[in-house]
Design a protein around this motif. Structure first.
Motif, PDB file in Angstrom:
ATOM      1  N   THR A   1       0.838  -1.210   0.000  1.00 36.98           N
ATOM      2  CA  THR A   1       0.000   0.000   0.000  1.00 36.98           C
ATOM      3  C   THR A   1       0.869   1.255   0.000  1.00 36.98           C
ATOM      4  OG1 THR A   1      -0.117  -0.076   2.425  1.00 36.98           O
ATOM      5  CG2 THR A   1      -1.889  -1.144   1.200  1.00 36.98           C
ATOM      6  N   GLU A   2       2.100   1.151   0.537  1.00 36.44           N
ATOM      7  CA  GLU A   2       3.016   2.299   0.531  1.00 36.44           C
ATOM      8  C   GLU A   2       3.819   2.261  -0.778  1.00 36.44           C
ATOM      9  OE1 GLU A   2       4.534   2.304   5.045  1.00 36.44           O
ATOM     10  OE2 GLU A   2       4.288   0.353   4.112  1.00 36.44           O
TER      11      GLU A   2
ATOM     12  N   THR B   1       8.728   1.437   8.667  1.00 34.69           N
ATOM     13  CA  THR B   1       7.618   0.493   8.691  1.00 34.69           C
ATOM     14  C   THR B   1       8.165  -0.871   9.108  1.00 34.69           C
ATOM     15  OG1 THR B   1       6.273   1.649   7.047  1.00 34.69           O
ATOM     16  CG2 THR B   1       5.930  -0.722   7.246  1.00 34.69           C
TER      17      THR B   1
ATOM     18  N   THR C   1       2.941   0.480  10.135  1.00 30.47           N
ATOM     19  CA  THR C   1       3.431   1.541   9.248  1.00 30.47           C
ATOM     20  C   THR C   1       4.089   2.680  10.013  1.00 30.47           C
ATOM     21  OG1 THR C   1       1.264   2.628   9.252  1.00 30.47           O
ATOM     22  CG2 THR C   1       1.693   1.015   7.518  1.00 30.47           C
TER      23      THR C   1
ATOM     24  N   PRO D   1       0.625   7.348   9.328  1.00 27.43           N
ATOM     25  CA  PRO D   1      -0.792   6.973   9.390  1.00 27.43           C
ATOM     26  C   PRO D   1      -1.333   6.625   8.002  1.00 27.43           C
ATOM     27  CG  PRO D   1      -0.381   9.033  10.573  1.00 27.43           C
ATOM     28  CD  PRO D   1       0.858   8.722   9.804  1.00 27.43           C
ATOM     29  N   GLU D   2      -2.342   5.789   7.974  1.00 29.89           N
ATOM     30  CA  GLU D   2      -2.927   5.361   6.701  1.00 29.89           C
ATOM     31  C   GLU D   2      -3.450   6.544   5.893  1.00 29.89           C
ATOM     32  OE1 GLU D   2      -2.962   2.529   5.092  1.00 29.89           O
ATOM     33  OE2 GLU D   2      -1.749   1.611   6.664  1.00 29.89           O
TER      34      GLU D   2
ATOM     35  N   ILE E   1      -0.499   8.006   4.182  1.00 30.00           N
ATOM     36  CA  ILE E   1      -0.034   7.082   3.141  1.00 30.00           C
ATOM     37  C   ILE E   1      -0.950   7.141   1.926  1.00 30.00           C
ATOM     38  CG2 ILE E   1       0.279   4.631   2.570  1.00 30.00           C
ATOM     39  CD1 ILE E   1       1.143   4.229   5.504  1.00 30.00           C
ATOM     40  N   SER E   2      -2.267   7.139   2.151  1.00 31.82           N
ATOM     41  CA  SER E   2      -3.214   7.136   1.025  1.00 31.82           C
ATOM     42  C   SER E   2      -3.104   8.401   0.201  1.00 31.82           C
ATOM     43  CB  SER E   2      -4.647   6.960   1.540  1.00 31.82           C
ATOM     44  OG  SER E   2      -5.042   8.084   2.306  1.00 31.82           O
TER      45      SER E   2
ATOM     46  N   THR F   1       0.844   7.940  -1.437  1.00 30.41           N
ATOM     47  CA  THR F   1       1.173   6.737  -2.188  1.00 30.41           C
ATOM     48  C   THR F   1       0.895   6.944  -3.674  1.00 30.41           C
ATOM     49  OG1 THR F   1       0.873   4.348  -2.245  1.00 30.41           O
ATOM     50  CG2 THR F   1      -1.108   5.658  -1.962  1.00 30.41           C
TER      51      THR F   1
END
Length: 620
Positions: free
Chosen positions: A258-259, A303, A312, A315-316, A319-320, A323
């Motif tokens: 995801t990263e 990570t 990670t 934070p998501e 990242i979102s 990325t």
């Protein structure tokens, strides 16, 4: 004549054989003779007989109440035992009464403080109250501990243990009654405390036991993020003003990634030349040094990866945003290489821009098309076959220029783990496959080139070097012998490694002609480098330990009872098809790389061990 005397803090009796004024020769009731000082004698007596004396003393002592005796004392004034005995009994004490008083005073230190031979002082009321409360507390704790031992012996976990499980498993207080009870029963049953707790149902999942131990030790505040640590929307909005690149970019990653830190593009130029774009996600554009989010990243440093899971660094939500996801405009730090038709680099240029990712290619799907067999045929069907073909030819030349075209590491096997509903699949892939080579060579190039640019600009970065097989990190550029490059600055994974985030900030400052955030002797730079190197080693060790755990789970899952293994040295072997190394004590003397067949038993998921027994030598 007999004497009642004190020796080494203990009261004794004996018959006088010789009195030399300053010393006496005495004989104990059992016939032992000894010499004592006259000053140690508390009193002399004739009756009752020596053989009956202590029996009478014990009887009188049992009838005396230390609390009442304490109340009879004058507070804050020293007294003699004989004076207290006279007050208590109402007459001049007999030898038995005098001895009983001394025995009680000696055996009640909470009530009476000894001040000298035969001299005492009553404990202050507050001190006595506290001492009695402590005594009662110890009595209750002893009862509680006995109850714990009784339950644990039946392999029942006491309810009181449940809130303390993490402490008992990972950082026990060895003075606590819970631990003492565990230790007592463990010794009795010849189990480790962890095994005992497992028998009692305190460890329902061996995987969670290992994972939670790691979190307990290295993430004491937990692995979640506070919403206040997210990048403010006002900062994110500023990134929209970056110029947009007119390229068709794509990334290549594992299916679970995801990263997505890197992507590539290939743009045709004139006369058969072309431009390669290496695009790196740019979280440094939105995460300011010393911000709350930066401090969180500086604490985590990287990570953490393990089969089927990860912790990670960012934070998501962050990242979102950063990325390099497909069909999305993403801020990026790009390195462009103008390449002639013979794959020689003629020009390089770095830009800060937004790029549109056309596709996120995944290994499991791409490898069906982009592989050595297809390349040997000269072509393969894929939406990015032209770009991948050019990149393949380019990276082969780059590898040769580094002197690594025939590197023995290219023949090594890499393993990937897929965990679904506790079912583990372990896949093998030869290192140096076309996918691996394209990604790794382009990452080596970008980290080498940006490291060179920082060096030429006189801007400090964090470099990774290798000499004589030893890898180290430094703020000074140095050759990396393993890679065959003059300098190497990690900067291609800024969402996953804090060192890369630091280097990216320095590169952005260089491109914008701004003062770099970190000076050469910056404390924050040196601390981050030191902490990262330590944390990266710990995280890597944990990842290997969890891969070992899942190898054991795979052996159980597949009901593997015999397996082939390759000898590394002496009795150390590596199992076929999984990354598991162990010692086999029964292995006869065999040359390295020899194959052996082993029998497997006694798999222990908590200790991450097994027992392997040599069966026979195998053909290679």
């Amino acid at each position: 004549m007999n004497v009642f005397y004190e020796e080494a803090g203990t009261f004794k009796i004996g018959t006088i054989l010789t009195d030399n004024n300053t010393s006496l020769q005495i004989e104990a009731i059992h016939g032992k003779r000894s010499k004592i000082k006259a000053a140690s004698v508390l009193f002399k007596f004739d009756a009752p007989p020596l053989s009956e004396f202590m029996h009478h003393v014990q009887k009188v002592t049992e009838e005396m109440d230390p609390n009442f005796l304490w109340e009879c004392c004058t507070q804050e004034v020293e007294f003699t035992s004989s004076a207290l005995a006279a007050d208590y009994f109402g007459h001049s004490p007999s030898p038995v009464e005098a001895a009983a008083t001394l025995m009680l005073l000696q055996n009640a230190p909470m009530y009476f403080y000894k001040k000298g031979s035969g001299r005492y002082k009553a404990a202050p009321p507050n001190a006595l109250k506290a001492a009695l409360a402590s005594q009662e507390r110890k009595r209750l704790q002893a009862e509680q501990q006995a109850r714990y031992v009784e339950l644990l012996n039946q392999f029942i976990l006491p309810e009181e243990f449940k809130p303390l499980l993490s402490h008992l498993l990972y950082k026990p207080d060895k003075n606590s009654i819970e631990w003492k009870a565990l230790e007592t029963v463990s010794i009795e049953h010849k189990l480790t405390t962890v095994k005992l707790m497992e028998r009692c149902g305190a460890i329902p999942c061996s995987h969670d036991y290992h994972f939670n131990q790691f979190i307990w030790e290295h993430f004491p505040a937990g692995i979640g993020f506070n919403e206040s640590e997210f990048v403010p929307q006002s900062v994110l909005n500023k990134l929209i003003d970056l110029p947009s690149a007119e390229v068709t970019a794509f990334s290549i990653d594992d299916a679970s990634t995801t990263e997505i830190d890197d992507a590539f593009s290939v743009t045709p130029l004139t006369l058969g030349s072309f431009r390669i774009g290496i695009h790196i996600a740019a979280p440094a554009l939105g995460i300011d040094p010393d911000s709350l989010l930066d401090k969180t990243a500086a604490t985590r440093l990287s990570t953490v990866y393990l089969p089927g899971n990860k912790v990670t660094m960012l934070p998501e939500a962050v990242i979102s945003h950063f990325t390099l996801a497909e069909n999305k405009l993403c801020p990026a730090l790009s390195l462009y290489l103008d390449v002639s038709d013979d794959f020689t680099i003629t020009k390089t240029e770095s830009r800060i821009e937004n790029i549109k990712i056309a596709a996120n290619l995944r290994h499991n799907e791409l490898e069906q098309h982009f592989n050595e067999s297809a390349l040997n045929k000269g072509d393969f069907e894929h939406a990015f076959n032209r770009e991948l073909n050019l990149l393949w030819k380019f990276v082969c030349k780059m590898e040769a220029q580094r002197g690594k075209a025939n590197d023995i590491n290219n023949d090594k096997i890499d393993y990937s783990f897929e965990i679904k509903n506790n079912h583990v699949t372990i896949s093998e892939r030869r290192r140096g496959s076309p996918i691996d080579k394209v990604v790794s060579e382009l990452m080596i190039y970008v980290n080498t080139e940006w490291g060179k640019q920082l060096t030429d600009a006189g801007i400090t970065g964090i470099f990774r070097s290798q000499a004589n097989g030893k890898v180290k990190m430094s703020t000074s550029p140095a050759p990396h012998q393993g890679l065959g490059v003059s300098q190497y600055a990690w900067s291609s994974s800024p969402m996953r490694r804090y060192v890369d985030l630091i280097n990216q900030r320095q590169i952005i400052a260089m491109l914008r002609n701004q003062p770099p955030p970190y000076a050469k002797d910056s404390d924050s730079l040196l601390i981050a480098m030191r902490d990262f190197e330590m944390a990266y080693g710990i995280y890597g060790e944990f990842q290997r330990a969890m891969e070992r755990y899942w190898c054991l789970r795979w052996l159980q899952q597949e009901n593997i009872q015999t397996i082939n293994a390759q000898v590394i040295r002496e009795n150390l072997v590596k199992f076929d098809h999984i990354p598991f190394i162990t010692r086999v004590p029964s292995l006869p003397e065999m040359a390295p790389n020899t194959c052996a067949k082993l029998r497997i038993s006694e798999i222990d998921l908590l200790e991450r061990t097994l027992h392997a027994e040599f069966l026979q030598k195998q053909d290679a």
